[in-house]
Scaffold this motif. Structure first.
Motif, PDB file in Angstrom:
ATOM      1  N   LYS A 192       0.813  -1.215   0.000  1.00  0.00           N
ATOM      2  CA  LYS A 192       0.000   0.000   0.000  1.00  0.00           C
ATOM      3  C   LYS A 192       0.843   1.259   0.000  1.00  0.00           C
ATOM      4  O   LYS A 192       0.513   2.251  -0.659  1.00  0.00           O
ATOM      5  N   LYS A 193       1.976   1.253   0.709  1.00  0.00           N
ATOM      6  CA  LYS A 193       2.778   2.467   0.870  1.00  0.00           C
ATOM      7  C   LYS A 193       3.938   2.558  -0.109  1.00  0.00           C
ATOM      8  O   LYS A 193       4.453   3.652  -0.368  1.00  0.00           O
ATOM      9  N   SER A 194       4.392   1.421  -0.636  1.00  0.00           N
ATOM     10  CA  SER A 194       5.523   1.421  -1.558  1.00  0.00           C
ATOM     11  C   SER A 194       5.593   0.069  -2.258  1.00  0.00           C
ATOM     12  O   SER A 194       4.931  -0.892  -1.845  1.00  0.00           O
ATOM     13  N   PRO A 215       9.223   4.233  -3.697  1.00  0.00           N
ATOM     14  CA  PRO A 215       7.990   4.968  -3.392  1.00  0.00           C
ATOM     15  C   PRO A 215       7.124   5.144  -4.634  1.00  0.00           C
ATOM     16  O   PRO A 215       7.636   5.261  -5.756  1.00  0.00           O
ATOM     17  N   SER A 228      -4.739   5.524  -2.077  1.00  0.00           N
ATOM     18  CA  SER A 228      -4.251   6.400  -1.004  1.00  0.00           C
ATOM     19  C   SER A 228      -3.064   7.258  -1.449  1.00  0.00           C
ATOM     20  O   SER A 228      -2.651   8.163  -0.729  1.00  0.00           O
ATOM     21  N   GLN A 229      -2.499   6.955  -2.622  1.00  0.00           N
ATOM     22  CA  GLN A 229      -1.334   7.702  -3.075  1.00  0.00           C
ATOM     23  C   GLN A 229      -1.739   8.978  -3.823  1.00  0.00           C
ATOM     24  O   GLN A 229      -2.750   9.012  -4.497  1.00  0.00           O
TER      25      GLN A 229
END
Length: 250
Positions: free
Chosen positions: A208-210, A233, A249-250
């Motif tokens: 989800k974040k990277s 990223p 979310s990005q």
């Protein structure tokens, strides 16, 4: 009457919007899957005490997404072979049976699948293995399944990237490797940099974040360093990653 008609239209629009929102939620797989853990551990029949040969299996089943189950089993079975073109065991059960028949005292094998993340339409399964057949230490392995619930398939790197961007992706991965070297003060050791150059890997996860790349031992570093993780990223991947795989979310 005009006010009533206006209110009726507004309610209809709201109803349509809620319906479309619910459909979109279903299509993007926002409702998490429920994983059923399936685990067992057996030693050679009739063996007692140490060091009995051992097989430990710890995997997952998904009743809501049955297409995912054989993908997990096949990926685990692939981790039992030494060569990419080697024939796979027919099942985890047959692998266990054959291993225990030929195992010598002290041999051990572990296979695990765990649910790493769920986000958007993606389900990320992390795979682990460990095989000890003598020597100073056993050999661990890692892998990932990036499962797209909308398409009901496991993604390859080609599926994730825009056409013609694979070299650009690996350039970013090489930059991530340089960051890892610097963070561990290994960039200051020319001999280390020469001995352990950058390499590509199939172990890629759309978290989800990277984006995570996790390397097998002896690929970027000595055994003692374990599975080296590199992260890219999403802010660097806008022109490389297909839009449908950029987390909301990005």
């Amino acid at each position: 009457m005009l006010d009533y008609m206006s209110l009726t239209k507004k309610l209809a629009i709201v109803g349509i919007s809620l319906f479309l929102g619910a459909c979109q939620s279903m299509m993007t797989g926002e409702k998490p899957l429920v994983a059923q853990r399936v685990a067992w551990e057996h030693v050679t029949p009739g063996c007692t005490g140490e060091p009995c040969p051992l097989v430990n299996i710890d995997t997952l089943r998904f009743a809501q997404e049955p297409q995912l189950n054989p993908l997990i089993e096949r990926a685990l079975l692939r981790m039992t072979t030494d060569a990419p073109d080697a024939p796979l065991p027919a099942s985890l059960e047959s692998y266990e049976k054959d291993f225990l028949v030929r195992a010598e005292p002290g041999w051990k094998t572990y296979l695990q699948a765990k649910l790493r993340e769920q986000h958007d339409q993606m389900v990320i399964i992390e795979l682990s293995s460990y095989l000890a057949t003598g020597g100073a230490h056993g050999m661990p392995g890692r892998g990932f399944i990036n499962y797209d619930r909308d398409q009901h398939k496991a993604l390859t790197l080609k599926d994730m990237l825009k056409p013609g961007t694979e070299d650009a992706f690996w350039h970013l991965a090489e930059q991530a490797h340089q960051r890892w070297l610097k963070a561990n003060k290994l960039d200051q050791d020319p001999e280390y940099v020469k001995t352990w150059p950058f390499a590509r890997t199939e172990n890629i996860a759309l978290l989800k974040k990277s984006v995570l790349l996790k390397y097998d031992v002896y690929t970027l570093a000595p055994y003692s360093s374990g599975h080296v993780p590199l992260t890219i990223p999403y802010s660097q991947l806008g022109a490389i990653l297909k839009p449908e795989y950029m987390p909301a979310s990005q």
